[in-house]
Motif scaffolding. Structure first.
Motif, PDB file in Angstrom:
ATOM      1  N   GLY A  48      38.756 -49.260  11.665  1.00 36.97           N
ATOM      2  CA  GLY A  48      40.182 -49.030  11.452  1.00 36.97           C
ATOM      3  C   GLY A  48      40.509 -48.497  10.069  1.00 36.97           C
ATOM      4  N   GLU A  49      39.491 -48.267   9.247  1.00 36.00           N
ATOM      5  CA  GLU A  49      39.694 -47.783   7.881  1.00 36.00           C
ATOM      6  C   GLU A  49      40.128 -46.313   7.889  1.00 36.00           C
ATOM      7  N   GLU A  50      41.120 -45.998   7.057  1.00 38.09           N
ATOM      8  CA  GLU A  50      41.572 -44.615   6.921  1.00 38.09           C
ATOM      9  C   GLU A  50      40.733 -43.903   5.865  1.00 38.09           C
ATOM     10  N   PHE A  51      40.426 -42.623   6.119  1.00 37.90           N
ATOM     11  CA  PHE A  51      39.715 -41.795   5.157  1.00 37.90           C
ATOM     12  C   PHE A  51      40.139 -40.351   5.373  1.00 37.90           C
ATOM     13  N   TYR A  52      39.769 -39.490   4.441  1.00 39.60           N
ATOM     14  CA  TYR A  52      40.119 -38.076   4.514  1.00 39.60           C
ATOM     15  C   TYR A  52      38.861 -37.245   4.676  1.00 39.60           C
ATOM     16  N   VAL A  53      39.000 -36.086   5.307  1.00 45.04           N
ATOM     17  CA  VAL A  53      37.932 -35.097   5.383  1.00 45.04           C
ATOM     18  C   VAL A  53      38.411 -33.898   4.578  1.00 45.04           C
ATOM     19  N   GLU A  54      37.682 -33.578   3.523  1.00 46.16           N
ATOM     20  CA  GLU A  54      38.063 -32.527   2.588  1.00 46.16           C
ATOM     21  C   GLU A  54      37.975 -31.156   3.253  1.00 46.16           C
ATOM     22  N   ALA A  55      39.058 -30.404   3.156  1.00 51.05           N
ATOM     23  CA  ALA A  55      39.079 -29.044   3.717  1.00 51.05           C
ATOM     24  C   ALA A  55      38.049 -28.187   2.985  1.00 51.05           C
ATOM     25  N   GLY A  56      37.340 -27.376   3.730  1.00 50.38           N
ATOM     26  CA  GLY A  56      36.366 -26.473   3.129  1.00 50.38           C
ATOM     27  C   GLY A  56      34.971 -27.055   3.021  1.00 50.38           C
ATOM     28  N   THR A  57      34.851 -28.322   2.569  1.00 56.09           N
ATOM     29  CA  THR A  57      33.521 -28.915   2.389  1.00 56.09           C
ATOM     30  C   THR A  57      33.146 -29.864   3.515  1.00 56.09           C
ATOM     31  N   GLY A  58      34.145 -30.470   4.156  1.00 62.52           N
ATOM     32  CA  GLY A  58      33.871 -31.451   5.201  1.00 62.52           C
ATOM     33  C   GLY A  58      33.440 -32.806   4.667  1.00 62.52           C
ATOM     34  N   ARG A  59      33.452 -32.975   3.320  1.00 64.32           N
ATOM     35  CA  ARG A  59      33.054 -34.246   2.722  1.00 64.32           C
ATOM     36  C   ARG A  59      34.111 -35.306   3.001  1.00 64.32           C
ATOM     37  N   LYS A  60      33.671 -36.543   3.245  1.00 65.93           N
ATOM     38  CA  LYS A  60      34.585 -37.653   3.519  1.00 65.93           C
ATOM     39  C   LYS A  60      34.871 -38.403   2.226  1.00 65.93           C
ATOM     40  N   TYR A  61      36.134 -38.834   2.069  1.00 65.72           N
ATOM     41  CA  TYR A  61      36.490 -39.623   0.894  1.00 65.72           C
ATOM     42  C   TYR A  61      37.615 -40.588   1.221  1.00 65.72           C
ATOM     43  N   ARG A  62      37.704 -41.622   0.368  1.00 65.24           N
ATOM     44  CA  ARG A  62      38.796 -42.589   0.409  1.00 65.24           C
ATOM     45  C   ARG A  62      39.619 -42.386  -0.861  1.00 65.24           C
ATOM     46  N   ARG A  63      40.899 -42.728  -0.789  1.00 62.58           N
ATOM     47  CA  ARG A  63      41.716 -42.731  -2.002  1.00 62.58           C
ATOM     48  C   ARG A  63      41.295 -43.950  -2.805  1.00 62.58           C
ATOM     49  N   ALA A  64      41.042 -43.786  -4.074  1.00 60.49           N
ATOM     50  CA  ALA A  64      40.562 -44.875  -4.919  1.00 60.49           C
ATOM     51  C   ALA A  64      41.416 -44.967  -6.181  1.00 60.49           C
ATOM     52  N   PRO A  65      41.728 -46.188  -6.618  1.00 61.43           N
ATOM     53  CA  PRO A  65      42.506 -46.328  -7.848  1.00 61.43           C
ATOM     54  C   PRO A  65      41.693 -45.871  -9.062  1.00 61.43           C
ATOM     55  N   THR A  66      42.379 -45.345 -10.059  1.00 61.11           N
ATOM     56  CA  THR A  66      41.733 -44.935 -11.303  1.00 61.11           C
ATOM     57  C   THR A  66      42.397 -45.653 -12.461  1.00 61.11           C
ATOM     58  N   ALA A  67      41.804 -45.570 -13.625  1.00 63.35           N
ATOM     59  CA  ALA A  67      42.315 -46.279 -14.802  1.00 63.35           C
ATOM     60  C   ALA A  67      43.747 -45.870 -15.141  1.00 63.35           C
ATOM     61  N   ASP A  68      44.103 -44.602 -14.894  1.00 66.93           N
ATOM     62  CA  ASP A  68      45.458 -44.155 -15.222  1.00 66.93           C
ATOM     63  C   ASP A  68      46.460 -44.495 -14.120  1.00 66.93           C
ATOM     64  N   GLY A  69      45.987 -45.113 -13.022  1.00 66.28           N
ATOM     65  CA  GLY A  69      46.877 -45.527 -11.944  1.00 66.28           C
ATOM     66  C   GLY A  69      47.271 -44.429 -10.974  1.00 66.28           C
ATOM     67  N   ARG A  70      46.755 -43.216 -11.175  1.00 65.93           N
ATOM     68  CA  ARG A  70      47.152 -42.091 -10.323  1.00 65.93           C
ATOM     69  C   ARG A  70      46.344 -42.008  -9.039  1.00 65.93           C
ATOM     70  N   GLY A  71      45.159 -42.539  -9.033  1.00 71.18           N
ATOM     71  CA  GLY A  71      44.315 -42.476  -7.840  1.00 71.18           C
ATOM     72  C   GLY A  71      43.405 -41.265  -7.878  1.00 71.18           C
ATOM     73  N   GLY A  72      42.318 -41.374  -7.165  1.00 70.54           N
ATOM     74  CA  GLY A  72      41.356 -40.288  -7.113  1.00 70.54           C
ATOM     75  C   GLY A  72      40.610 -40.323  -5.799  1.00 70.54           C
ATOM     76  N   LYS A  73      39.522 -39.581  -5.728  1.00 72.78           N
ATOM     77  CA  LYS A  73      38.726 -39.509  -4.514  1.00 72.78           C
ATOM     78  C   LYS A  73      37.423 -40.273  -4.705  1.00 72.78           C
ATOM     79  N   GLU A  74      37.079 -41.105  -3.728  1.00 76.45           N
ATOM     80  CA  GLU A  74      35.813 -41.822  -3.711  1.00 76.45           C
ATOM     81  C   GLU A  74      35.040 -41.309  -2.496  1.00 76.45           C
ATOM     82  N   TYR A  75      34.058 -40.435  -2.739  1.00 77.18           N
ATOM     83  CA  TYR A  75      33.298 -39.830  -1.650  1.00 77.18           C
ATOM     84  C   TYR A  75      32.311 -40.836  -1.067  1.00 77.18           C
TER      85      TYR A  75
END
Length: 102
Positions: free
Chosen positions: A55-82
């Motif tokens: 049931g976990e949500e994840f994204y598939v990156e356009a162009g590369t097909g790589r899978k990632y989750r949204r991940a928190p970052t130190a600045d609080g903006r969020g990033g990609k965790e492949y």
């Protein structure tokens, strides 16, 4: 269930703007997005998927097909965790068949 957020900590995962009481927002996989970034998230070319087993949500990156989750970052903006999918069990392994089956 419902989550409670401290008002000073309730911010957009993308830009960090405070989502004060009454401000429009949208929750996705536990991350809150302001109205602007929710709209941008919806029109992104990366595809939001759901793992049918967990049931976990994840994204598939356009162009590369790589899978990632949204991940928190130190600045609080969020990033990609492949991540990669777990390797499927080898054929003939104990998790794929039973020897005592008729």
């Amino acid at each position: 269930g419902d989550k409670s957020y401290h008002s000073a900590c309730f911010k957009c995962a993308e830009c960090g703007v405070s989502l004060a009481a009454g401000a429009p927002y949208h929750l996705v996989a536990g991350a809150a997005y302001c109205k602007l970034h929710d709209r941008r998230r919806k029109i992104t070319r990366d595809k939001l998927k759901v793992n049918s087993t967990t049931g976990e949500e994840f994204y598939v990156e356009a162009g590369t097909g790589r899978k990632y989750r949204r991940a928190p970052t130190a600045d609080g903006r969020g990033g990609k965790e492949y991540f990669e999918d777990a390797a499927p069990p080898a054929l003939g392994g104990a998790s794929t068949w039973r020897q005592d089956a008729p």
